[in-house]
Design a protein around this motif. Structure first.
Motif, PDB file in Angstrom:
ATOM      1  N   LYS A   3       0.828  -1.206   0.000  1.00  0.00           N
ATOM      2  CA  LYS A   3       0.000   0.000   0.000  1.00  0.00           C
ATOM      3  C   LYS A   3       0.860   1.254   0.000  1.00  0.00           C
ATOM      4  O   LYS A   3       0.622   2.180  -0.773  1.00  0.00           O
ATOM      5  N   CYS A   4       1.871   1.284   0.872  1.00  0.00           N
ATOM      6  CA  CYS A   4       2.757   2.452   0.930  1.00  0.00           C
ATOM      7  C   CYS A   4       3.521   2.629  -0.379  1.00  0.00           C
ATOM      8  O   CYS A   4       3.737   3.763  -0.820  1.00  0.00           O
ATOM      9  N   LEU A  57       2.473   1.771  -3.362  1.00  0.00           N
ATOM     10  CA  LEU A  57       1.525   2.308  -4.337  1.00  0.00           C
ATOM     11  C   LEU A  57       1.217   3.773  -4.068  1.00  0.00           C
ATOM     12  O   LEU A  57       1.036   4.567  -4.998  1.00  0.00           O
ATOM     13  N   ASP A  58       1.153   4.147  -2.784  1.00  0.00           N
ATOM     14  CA  ASP A  58       0.879   5.536  -2.416  1.00  0.00           C
ATOM     15  C   ASP A  58       2.072   6.454  -2.680  1.00  0.00           C
ATOM     16  O   ASP A  58       1.907   7.667  -2.780  1.00  0.00           O
ATOM     17  N   ASN A  59       3.279   5.875  -2.754  1.00  0.00           N
ATOM     18  CA  ASN A  59       4.516   6.649  -2.932  1.00  0.00           C
ATOM     19  C   ASN A  59       5.363   6.034  -4.041  1.00  0.00           C
ATOM     20  O   ASN A  59       6.445   5.503  -3.784  1.00  0.00           O
TER      21      ASN A  59
END
Length: 75
Positions: A38-39, A41-43
């Motif tokens: 998730k991190c 994909l977010d960054n």
């Protein structure tokens, strides 16, 4: 709160191996992988290793940390 989920058996077996090596429970290993993903994909501009290291460092004992010093900086 825990919620039971179904996952692929191959992922479960891999998580079991890695969890043992990294001293995590199987659910915690799968949760860690999900958080890294998730991190990441977010960054998308951050390298995945940096994302992983940042997440691990968030859960380490702060009293073990050493202050960062710039090159040439004295005490």
């Amino acid at each position: 709160m825990s919620i039971p989920i179904r996952i692929n058996e191959t992922i479960y077996k891999e998580a079991k191996k890695v969890a043992r090596a990294e001293f995590r429970s199987i659910p915690n290993q799968i949760e860690f992988w999900a958080m890294v993903g998730k991190c990441a994909l977010d960054n998308p501009d951050l390298p995945i290793e940096m994302v992983k290291d940042l997440l691990i460092s968030k859960h380490q004992d702060r009293s073990l940390a050493e202050p960062f010093k710039f090159e040439g900086e004295s005490d």
